[in-house]
Design a protein around this motif. Structure first.
Motif, PDB file in Angstrom:
ATOM      1  N   CYS A  80     -18.145 -54.638  55.094  1.00 37.61           N
ATOM      2  CA  CYS A  80     -17.410 -55.820  55.337  1.00 37.61           C
ATOM      3  C   CYS A  80     -16.096 -56.223  54.627  1.00 37.61           C
ATOM      4  CB  CYS A  80     -18.107 -57.379  55.682  1.00 37.61           C
ATOM      5  SG  CYS A  80     -17.129 -58.614  55.515  1.00 37.61           S
ATOM      6  N   HIS A 103     -23.678 -58.455  52.430  1.00 39.65           N
ATOM      7  CA  HIS A 103     -22.779 -57.474  52.896  1.00 39.65           C
ATOM      8  C   HIS A 103     -21.082 -56.945  52.472  1.00 39.65           C
ATOM      9  CE1 HIS A 103     -25.811 -58.048  55.351  1.00 39.65           C
ATOM     10  NE2 HIS A 103     -25.612 -59.688  55.490  1.00 39.65           N
ATOM     11  N   LEU A 104     -20.674 -57.056  51.597  1.00 40.27           N
ATOM     12  CA  LEU A 104     -19.384 -57.152  50.639  1.00 40.27           C
ATOM     13  C   LEU A 104     -19.027 -55.151  50.888  1.00 40.27           C
ATOM     14  CD1 LEU A 104     -16.715 -57.735  49.410  1.00 40.27           C
ATOM     15  CD2 LEU A 104     -17.908 -56.929  46.957  1.00 40.27           C
ATOM     16  N   CYS A 108     -21.451 -61.654  47.909  1.00 38.22           N
ATOM     17  CA  CYS A 108     -23.057 -61.653  49.636  1.00 38.22           C
ATOM     18  C   CYS A 108     -22.521 -60.409  49.614  1.00 38.22           C
ATOM     19  CB  CYS A 108     -21.387 -61.759  50.654  1.00 38.22           C
ATOM     20  SG  CYS A 108     -21.926 -61.174  52.105  1.00 38.22           S
ATOM     21  N   GLY A 127     -14.580 -58.080  53.348  1.00 38.15           N
ATOM     22  CA  GLY A 127     -14.072 -60.031  54.273  1.00 38.15           C
ATOM     23  C   GLY A 127     -13.076 -59.973  55.394  1.00 38.15           C
ATOM     24  N   CYS A 185     -17.479 -61.273  59.407  1.00 39.43           N
ATOM     25  CA  CYS A 185     -18.647 -62.222  58.789  1.00 39.43           C
ATOM     26  C   CYS A 185     -19.572 -62.980  59.695  1.00 39.43           C
ATOM     27  CB  CYS A 185     -17.688 -63.535  58.172  1.00 39.43           C
ATOM     28  SG  CYS A 185     -19.129 -64.044  57.208  1.00 39.43           S
ATOM     29  N   PRO A 222     -11.762 -65.210  54.073  1.00 40.93           N
ATOM     30  CA  PRO A 222     -12.490 -64.235  55.167  1.00 40.93           C
ATOM     31  C   PRO A 222     -12.490 -64.124  57.045  1.00 40.93           C
ATOM     32  CG  PRO A 222     -14.325 -65.559  53.650  1.00 40.93           C
ATOM     33  CD  PRO A 222     -12.671 -65.548  53.432  1.00 40.93           C
ATOM     34  N   GLU A 253     -17.942 -66.722  47.348  1.00 39.46           N
ATOM     35  CA  GLU A 253     -19.067 -66.190  48.307  1.00 39.46           C
ATOM     36  C   GLU A 253     -18.946 -64.697  48.891  1.00 39.46           C
ATOM     37  OE1 GLU A 253     -15.383 -67.632  48.973  1.00 39.46           O
ATOM     38  OE2 GLU A 253     -15.468 -67.464  50.832  1.00 39.46           O
ATOM     39  N   CYS A 254     -17.484 -64.545  48.719  1.00 35.44           N
ATOM     40  CA  CYS A 254     -17.881 -63.225  49.445  1.00 35.44           C
ATOM     41  C   CYS A 254     -18.434 -61.975  48.226  1.00 35.44           C
ATOM     42  CB  CYS A 254     -16.860 -62.361  49.549  1.00 35.44           C
ATOM     43  SG  CYS A 254     -16.031 -62.998  51.673  1.00 35.44           S
ATOM     44  N   HIS A 309     -21.253 -58.904  60.453  1.00 34.60           N
ATOM     45  CA  HIS A 309     -22.598 -58.444  59.105  1.00 34.60           C
ATOM     46  C   HIS A 309     -23.524 -59.653  59.075  1.00 34.60           C
ATOM     47  CE1 HIS A 309     -19.905 -55.136  58.132  1.00 34.60           C
ATOM     48  NE2 HIS A 309     -19.243 -55.237  58.395  1.00 34.60           N
ATOM     49  N   LYS A 310     -23.414 -60.755  59.129  1.00 35.22           N
ATOM     50  CA  LYS A 310     -24.142 -61.084  58.441  1.00 35.22           C
ATOM     51  C   LYS A 310     -25.559 -62.003  59.959  1.00 35.22           C
ATOM     52  CE  LYS A 310     -22.495 -64.286  55.469  1.00 35.22           C
ATOM     53  NZ  LYS A 310     -21.983 -65.476  54.752  1.00 35.22           N
TER      54      LYS A 310
HETATM   55  S1  SF4 Z   1     -20.530 -61.119  55.771  1.00 37.93           S
HETATM   56 FE1  SF4 Z   1     -18.224 -60.439  54.527  1.00 37.93          FE
HETATM   57  S2  SF4 Z   1     -16.883 -62.597  54.939  1.00 37.93           S
HETATM   58 FE2  SF4 Z   1     -18.956 -63.358  55.193  1.00 37.93          FE
HETATM   59  S3  SF4 Z   1     -19.414 -64.142  52.955  1.00 37.93           S
HETATM   60 FE3  SF4 Z   1     -20.172 -61.881  53.443  1.00 37.93          FE
HETATM   61  S4  SF4 Z   1     -18.558 -60.478  52.325  1.00 37.93           S
HETATM   62 FE4  SF4 Z   1     -17.369 -62.162  52.656  1.00 37.93          FE
END
Ligand code: SF4
Length: 90
Positions: free
Chosen positions: A42, A38-39, A36, A44, A65, A60, A32-33, A68-69
């Motif tokens: 972020c 935001h990787l 993503c 992780g 998480c 994570p 899922e990362c 960033h989301k």
């Molecule tokens: S925001 Fe960061 S921890 Fe969350 S899914 Fe994205 S990369 Fe992974």
């Protein structure tokens, strides 16, 4: 540290394992990362936070998480800029 020598804690414990971990190790366990947006910012999150909260530094970090989301660095920068203008610029 009161019960184990520092060398043992750093060279044989999870601290050493963490220091040897590569982002590819993390991404292998967390598809899922990989997907993503935001990787890059972020990566992780914080491994120590994950270890403390989840008992596994290769999952994570939930707080990072969420940040960033749902919040994002731009929101923090905006608040910081407003505070600097209000309190630091005369
Ligand atoms: S925001 Fe960061 S921890 Fe969350 S899914 Fe994205 S990369 Fe992974």
């Amino acid at each position: 540290m009161l019960e184990h020598p520092l060398g043992e804690l750093t060279l044989k414990g999870f601290c050493y394992d963490m220091s040897e971990t590569r982002i590819s190790d993390f991404l292998e366990k967390n598809p899922e990362c990989v997907a993503c947006e935001h990787l890059p910012q972020c990566t992780g999150g914080c491994m120590v936070e994950s270890m403390t909260e989840e008992g596994d530094f290769l999952v994570p970090d939930k707080r990072t998480c969420y940040f960033h989301k749902h919040i994002g660095a731009d929101a923090v920068r905006k608040v910081a800029d407003e505070a600097i203008k209000k309190y630091c610029v005369s």
